[in-house]
Enzyme design. Structure first.
Site, PDB file in Angstrom:
ATOM      1  N   GLU A 177      -1.716  -5.595  -3.666  1.00  0.00           N
ATOM      2  CA  GLU A 177      -0.805  -4.811  -2.833  1.00  0.00           C
ATOM      3  C   GLU A 177       0.383  -5.661  -2.392  1.00  0.00           C
ATOM      4  O   GLU A 177       1.537  -5.197  -2.414  1.00  0.00           O
ATOM      5  CB  GLU A 177      -1.537  -4.283  -1.598  1.00  0.00           C
ATOM      6  CG  GLU A 177      -2.504  -3.150  -1.868  1.00  0.00           C
ATOM      7  CD  GLU A 177      -3.189  -2.659  -0.616  1.00  0.00           C
ATOM      8  OE1 GLU A 177      -3.586  -1.486  -0.580  1.00  0.00           O
ATOM      9  OE2 GLU A 177      -3.348  -3.456   0.344  1.00  0.00           O
ATOM     10  N   ASP A 230       0.834  -1.200   0.000  1.00  0.00           N
ATOM     11  CA  ASP A 230       0.000   0.000   0.000  1.00  0.00           C
ATOM     12  C   ASP A 230       0.870   1.250   0.000  1.00  0.00           C
ATOM     13  O   ASP A 230       0.623   2.203  -0.750  1.00  0.00           O
ATOM     14  CB  ASP A 230      -0.916  -0.014   1.221  1.00  0.00           C
ATOM     15  CG  ASP A 230      -1.712   1.276   1.356  1.00  0.00           C
ATOM     16  OD1 ASP A 230      -2.540   1.569   0.487  1.00  0.00           O
ATOM     17  OD2 ASP A 230      -1.485   2.004   2.338  1.00  0.00           O
TER      18      ASP A 230
END
Length: 223
Positions: free
Chosen positions: A118, A46
């Site tokens: 991610e 992220d």
């Protein structure tokens, strides 16, 4: 078959165990004690994604105000955007899932795909470095980032179609089907208004197919 995923990402792993961990869901680990899974990688991925997107927008669009930059970044790192990219590279076919998640369609769940995407970005960063991860990210995200930055809202055909029909108290519905091998999936979407098909489109992800169907539906309505 992870070589297919590596080819779609444009990165060959020198430390394959990082890719394996990035593709391992907690449900699989719970059935195989001692197996490392991708939760921590999600946290790092992220941050890597946000930095790459922020860096690109900041350097490429110096005239955009902070508020607009923040909106574009939020859209580009959303669960929907991550899921779209996961579908584009065929990530779902390579996930390691527990039996329960497998049986309940986990390979197509947005939350699982977004988190795994991610994690894969984090794995690329750990396997190589940030510039390599940034390159992988931009190979997937750049077209969308430029579209959002240069014509915000113009390409969101689904929203435009929904607003147009809502004026008459109507609401479109989408039917999406996938075909082809998992590593080269092609999606076909049809947008319905009652029994009538307003438009049909194809794309490398469900979202792309829906957007193309909505674009054609708008064209048909306006003509």
């Amino acid at each position: 078959m992870t070589s297919d995923l590596e080819a779609n990402l444009g990165h060959e792993f020198s430390k394959p165990h990082l890719m394996v961990q990035a593709l391992t869901h907690s449900s699989y680990a719970s059935e195989h004690p001692g197996t490392e899974y991708n939760e921590r990688f999600e946290f790092l991925g992220d941050a890597v994604l946000q930095l790459a997107v922020t860096d690109f927008l900041f350097s490429q669009y110096p005239a955009l105000p902070e508020g607009q930059l923040a909106k574009i970044r939020a859209a580009s790192v959303s669960g929907a955007a991550l899921t779209e990219m996961a579908e584009r590279v065929g990530l779902g076919a390579h996930l390691r899932l527990g039996r329960g998640e497998e049986a309940s369609g986990g390979r197509e769940k947005e939350s699982i795909l977004a988190d795994a995407m991610e994690a894969v970005l984090a794995a690329v960063h750990l396997d190589a470095d940030y510039p390599t991860a940034r390159s992988v990210i931009l190979s997937l995200w750049e077209d969308h980032l430029r579209a959002w930055a240069e014509a915000p809202g113009r390409r969101d055909y689904k929203t435009r179609l929904q607003e147009k029909l809502a004026a008459d108290g109507e609401r479109p519905e989408y039917v999406v089907e996938g075909s082809g091998p998992d590593h080269a999936r092609l999606f076909t979407a049809r947008v319905h208004l009652g029994d009538k098909i307003l438009g049909a489109g194809e794309g490398r992800s469900k979202k792309e197919a829906e957007q193309e169907a909505a674009r054609l539906a708008l064209d048909n309505l306006e003509s």
